[in-house]
Write a protein that holds these residues in place. Structure first.
Motif, mmCIF file in Angstrom:
data_model
loop_
_atom_site.group_PDB
_atom_site.id
_atom_site.type_symbol
_atom_site.label_atom_id
_atom_site.label_comp_id
_atom_site.label_asym_id
_atom_site.label_seq_id
_atom_site.Cartn_x
_atom_site.Cartn_y
_atom_site.Cartn_z
ATOM 1 N N GLY A 1 -97.018 -2.459 -63.552
ATOM 2 C CA GLY A 1 -98.228 -2.004 -62.910
ATOM 3 C C GLY A 1 -99.246 -1.961 -63.363
ATOM 4 O O GLY A 1 -99.689 -2.420 -64.588
ATOM 5 N N TYR A 2 -100.600 -1.553 -62.665
ATOM 6 C CA TYR A 2 -102.015 -1.773 -63.123
ATOM 7 C C TYR A 2 -102.600 -0.425 -62.904
ATOM 8 O O TYR A 2 -102.787 0.370 -62.182
ATOM 9 C CB TYR A 2 -102.629 -2.684 -62.090
ATOM 10 N N ALA B 1 -101.076 2.363 -56.922
ATOM 11 C CA ALA B 1 -99.925 1.912 -56.024
ATOM 12 C C ALA B 1 -99.642 0.198 -55.960
ATOM 13 O O ALA B 1 -100.279 -0.336 -56.245
ATOM 14 C CB ALA B 1 -100.409 2.636 -54.678
ATOM 15 N N GLY B 2 -98.374 0.192 -55.857
ATOM 16 C CA GLY B 2 -97.880 -1.223 -56.032
ATOM 17 C C GLY B 2 -97.459 -1.610 -56.864
ATOM 18 O O GLY B 2 -97.784 -2.771 -57.659
ATOM 19 N N GLY C 1 -88.732 -6.100 -53.556
ATOM 20 C CA GLY C 1 -89.649 -5.138 -52.973
ATOM 21 C C GLY C 1 -90.437 -5.701 -52.019
ATOM 22 O O GLY C 1 -90.194 -6.534 -51.117
ATOM 23 N N GLU C 2 -91.806 -5.248 -51.738
ATOM 24 C CA GLU C 2 -92.735 -5.725 -50.891
ATOM 25 C C GLU C 2 -93.335 -7.177 -51.026
ATOM 26 O O GLU C 2 -93.585 -7.851 -50.124
ATOM 27 C CB GLU C 2 -94.186 -4.817 -50.833
ATOM 28 N N ASN C 3 -92.744 -7.762 -52.227
ATOM 29 C CA ASN C 3 -93.114 -8.963 -52.606
ATOM 30 C C ASN C 3 -91.874 -10.293 -52.640
ATOM 31 O O ASN C 3 -91.991 -11.258 -52.828
ATOM 32 C CB ASN C 3 -93.856 -9.292 -54.008
ATOM 33 N N PHE D 1 -103.472 -8.791 -57.489
ATOM 34 C CA PHE D 1 -103.725 -8.930 -55.971
ATOM 35 C C PHE D 1 -102.361 -8.552 -55.311
ATOM 36 O O PHE D 1 -102.346 -7.949 -54.222
ATOM 37 C CB PHE D 1 -103.988 -10.410 -55.505
ATOM 38 N N LEU D 2 -101.032 -9.329 -55.788
ATOM 39 C CA LEU D 2 -99.981 -8.927 -55.070
ATOM 40 C C LEU D 2 -99.596 -7.427 -54.952
ATOM 41 O O LEU D 2 -98.945 -6.869 -54.036
ATOM 42 C CB LEU D 2 -98.611 -9.616 -55.806
#
Length: 157
Positions: free
Chosen positions: A28-29, A83-84, A107-109, A146-147
């Motif tokens: 995560g970031y 988030a993400g 997941g979302e990627n 970015f992803l």
């Protein structure tokens, strides 16, 4: 402290047969600003804190600083991340004198397969495996930061 790498899309899952290592990664970031991304990574029970600077104009190189932290610290920091969170398996494959790292995203990627190869200088030649596809070095859409905010599943392909 300068990372030099090229990125490629993958044309088949043949790389899995040649992989000598397979690792689950969750990251995560804390900050996803392109000028100074701050990443927290948990990789097979090891934690890492990484700071990356803005990429060069051609996308080949950028500043990178990384330190190992314990897994509990990494888990705690992941809770503070934007988030993400990225979830992926990394496969390592030798080709010539290089090691390609192929990330299979979930997941979302999910559906994205992306290879990276680190170089010692920007003009270094590489031996391209058959499963290596289009080069996307410098295309910011393929940066994990970015992803995390613009998942692959939401792209108009």
């Amino acid at each position: 402290m300068t990372e030099i790498e090229r990125k490629f899309l993958i044309t088949s899952e043949e790389f899995k047969k040649a992989a000598f290592r397979k690792t689950r990664i969750k990251q995560g970031y804390l900050n996803s600003d392109p000028d100074r991304t701050v990443r927290v990574r948990l990789r097979d029970g090891q934690g890492f804190l990484t700071v990356k600077g803005r990429s060069s104009e051609n996308g080949l190189s950028r500043f990178e600083w990384e330190r190992e932290i314990n897994s509990e610290e990494a888990e705690d920091l992941l809770k503070l991340c934007e988030a993400g969170v990225i979830d992926k398996i990394r496969y390592e494959i030798t080709s010539g004198k290089h090691i390609f790292e192929v990330d299979e995203f979930f997941g979302e990627n999910e559906g994205l397969l992306l290879a990276e190869v680190e170089l010692s200088h920007e003009n270094e030649e590489i031996e391209k495996p058959d499963w290596l596809g289009k080069e996307v070095t410098g295309d910011k859409r393929y940066y994990n930061a970015f992803l995390s905010k613009n998942p692959f599943k939401t792209w108009n392909k």
